[in-house]
Design a protein around this motif. Structure first.
Motif, PDB file in Angstrom:
ATOM      1  N   LEU A   1      38.601  35.347  40.770  1.00 61.82           N
ATOM      2  CA  LEU A   1      39.526  36.120  41.601  1.00 61.82           C
ATOM      3  C   LEU A   1      39.301  35.846  43.077  1.00 61.82           C
ATOM      4  N   PHE A   2      38.057  35.757  43.504  1.00 63.34           N
ATOM      5  CA  PHE A   2      37.731  35.556  44.912  1.00 63.34           C
ATOM      6  C   PHE A   2      37.481  34.083  45.247  1.00 63.34           C
ATOM      7  N   VAL A   3      36.757  33.399  44.367  1.00 66.14           N
ATOM      8  CA  VAL A   3      36.451  31.984  44.556  1.00 66.14           C
ATOM      9  C   VAL A   3      36.727  31.263  43.241  1.00 66.14           C
ATOM     10  N   PRO A   4      37.440  30.120  43.266  1.00 64.62           N
ATOM     11  CA  PRO A   4      37.640  29.367  42.015  1.00 64.62           C
ATOM     12  C   PRO A   4      36.317  29.099  41.316  1.00 64.62           C
ATOM     13  N   ARG A   5      36.304  29.248  40.010  1.00 65.10           N
ATOM     14  CA  ARG A   5      35.040  29.159  39.280  1.00 65.10           C
ATOM     15  C   ARG A   5      34.388  27.786  39.398  1.00 65.10           C
TER      16      ARG A   5
END
Length: 251
Positions: free
Chosen positions: A184-188
């Motif tokens: 959600l915050f940083v691409p995995r």
């Protein structure tokens, strides 16, 4: 599961939910209200030409996350309330098996979760103007499965709680790491390797991946169906673990 006790438990919980107007309001209204708030937060955010709006990019993901969080909290508290009131203790003195009991709870709350996901998706797509490349019905399907996952994990967490307050304390323990690592915050794939490995075993990561697939592709992809199967499988495993760890308070 045995049909009669399973069905009786399901009907009883559904009747209790229908009589609890505050819980019904929380299930049905809260995710839709939060989606409306998210819409107004990003209403004036600039959008690059040819790119989806910020609300479109974040909103479709939140349609999976919000039902998951709400259903986890409601299920864990409701199940713990059954325990502290003595209802669960009395039921476990009957020939009813634990899987029948938890299956009834899971089915009833999953039905409520389905209503919640459908209402939230309806408000988001038809009133707030959320757009995705794929089918709206695929978003609803993923949202329902993710909400059912919240129900299963809530039932599992309630088995380890002694009070309703302890049940609430499980929410940040279970949901916060998943929110941080689900993409959600940083691409995995941009996470440090060891954090990406942890995110790969967290069910909410597959929910975000599935919703991103629907939002960017016109038709259902194999990866989306794989992610849905993984989420559903984890929900079933959590339900089975909940039944295995369910214990009476008295001999």
């Amino acid at each position: 599961m045995t049909a009669t006790p399973y069905a009786a438990t399901t009907v009883r919980i559904l009747k209790q939910l229908r009589a609890d107007h505050r819980t019904v309001a929380m299930i049905v209204v809260v995710p839709s209200a939060l989606m409306a708030l998210l819409y107004f937060v990003y209403q004036d955010a600039p959008t690059l030409p040819g790119r989806p709006s910020v609300f479109d990019g974040i909103g479709v993901t939140m349609l999976g996350i919000l039902p998951f969080v709400v259903m986890f909290l409601i299920t864990a508290i409701s199940m713990q309330r059954e325990r502290t009131s003595g209802t669960l203790e009395r039921l476990m003195t009957t020939p009813m098996r634990k899987i029948d009991l938890l299956g009834g709870y899971g089915t009833a709350f999953s039905a409520a979760a389905a209503v919640q996901a459908i209402v939230a998706c309806a408000v988001s797509f038809w009133f707030l103007g959320l757009h995705v490349a794929g089918s709206v019905w695929l978003v609803i399907l993923v949202a329902v499965v993710v909400a059912a996952l919240g129900v299963s994990l809530g039932l599992l967490a309630s088995a380890f709680a002694r009070t309703e307050f302890q049940a609430v304390q499980f929410m940040p323990l279970v949901t916060a790491p998943q929110l941080f690592l689900c993409g959600l915050f940083v691409p995995r794939d941009q996470l440090p390797g060891w954090l990406e490995g942890i995110s790969n075993v967290m069910p909410l990561s597959y929910a975000v991946d599935a919703l991103n697939e629907v939002s960017t592709k016109a038709s259902a992809s194999g990866q989306m169906w794989r992610d849905v199967v993984v989420i559903a499988s984890i929900a079933v495993v959590a339900m089975a673990l909940g039944a295995a760890t369910l214990r009476r308070r008295t001999p």
